[in-house]
Design an enzyme around this catalytic site. Structure first.
Site: not given
Ligand code: NDP
Length: 264
Positions: A156, A160
């Site tokens: 994640y 990002k």
């Protein structure tokens, strides 16, 4: 909303059926945009209903952002129904737990396919409509996790962080051709994705205490920043990031034990 007027602009929001994406779709429509709500299933029609009941214009377009054929078809459908996109909000994403020592390659790749490659795929498909017109604005929803690693969250944070750089590269490659690209980094926002966390006893209070603004964020908080970045008021802003976290990530110095300096 007159200051941020988006009348006659076509806005595309990925993952517009839920949470932050839904808030953004409603915010853009309230400012006058015609909104294509892209999501995986008809459950997202309630976003369209919300917008039309407020007097706005919206259309559901089925799209799986991890499938480039689906993205191409959605770009064609949206173009035919509403006209060329002026605004794209890359928002569809998900948090999947996983520790790096045991994370499977398929989990790593599935996470990046959604949280990074899907952003590129949509930027390319809808960006083509903007480049043809010589004007457009893309806003990518990243996360404060782009800058602060969060353990046991698999790919994640890396995904990002890569979105933040993708946005900067789009800004410099496409800026001379009239297309801006910016990032919004949400902090702690209550949405269907995070609801189970907030349902755990004590979590809401503990999280609230970490946010200088004194509350957990709502999709509307993110929508307000997105509508501004999408509007002509942000005409000279590109390659930038706005952190919308109620001050949460500014609190790191206050985590240091410092006997004698604490408030009396
Ligand atoms: P939600 O799960 O509430 O909404 C995400 C939406 O994206 C859902 O409608 C989901 O559909 C859709 N979606 C998922 N996969 C796909 C796909 N392959 N193609 C098309 N649509 C898809 O999440 P949030 O609103 O909380 O999150 C939105 C964005 O904000 C994400 O990028 C997230 O990383 C980011 N963010 C969220 C924070 C938070 O605290 N909530 C904090 C920081 C960043 P379905 O229901 O079918 O899965």
């Amino acid at each position: 909303m007159a200051w941020l007027d988006l009348t006659d602009k076509v806005a595309v929001v990925t993952g517009g059926g839920s949470g932050i994406g839904q808030g953004i779709a409603i915010g853009l429509a309230d400012a006058g945009a015609m909104v294509a709500v892209l999501d995986r299933d008809e459950g997202s029609l309630h976003t369209v209903d919300d917008i039309t009941s407020r007097g706005g214009q919206a259309r559901f377009v089925r799209c799986d952002v991890t499938d480039d054929h689906s993205v191409a078809a959605a770009a064609g459908e949206s173009l035919k129904a509403l006209g060329p996109a002026s605004i794209l909000v890359n928002n569809a994403g998900a948090l999947r737990a996983g520790s790096l020592d045991t994370l499977s390659m398929s989990d790593w790749q599935a996470n990046l396919a959604l949280n990074l490659t899907g952003y590129f795929s949509c930027a390319q498909a809808f960006g083509a409509q903007m480049l043809k017109k010589g004007t457009g604005a893309i806003v990518h929803i990243a996360s404060v996790s782009a800058h602060f690693p969060q353990n046991h969250s698999g790919a994640y944070s890396p995904g990002k962080a890569a979105v933040a750089m993708l946005s900067q590269q789009l800004a410099t490659e496409w800026g001379p051709r009239g297309v801006r690209s910016n990032v919004v980094c949400p902090g702690l926002i209550r949405t269907p994705m995070t609801q189970a966390i907030y349902d755990t006893p004590g979590v809401l209070e503990a999280r609230r205490a970490m946010v200088p603004r004194g509350r957990i964020g709502e999709p509307k908080d993110i929508a307000n920043a997105v509508v501004f970045l999408a509007s002509d008021r942000a005409d000279y802003i590109t390659g930038a990031e706005i952190v919308v976290d109620g001050g949460f990530t500014r609190g790191i110095m206050n985590l240091i034990p410092r006997p004698g300096y604490d408030a009396k």
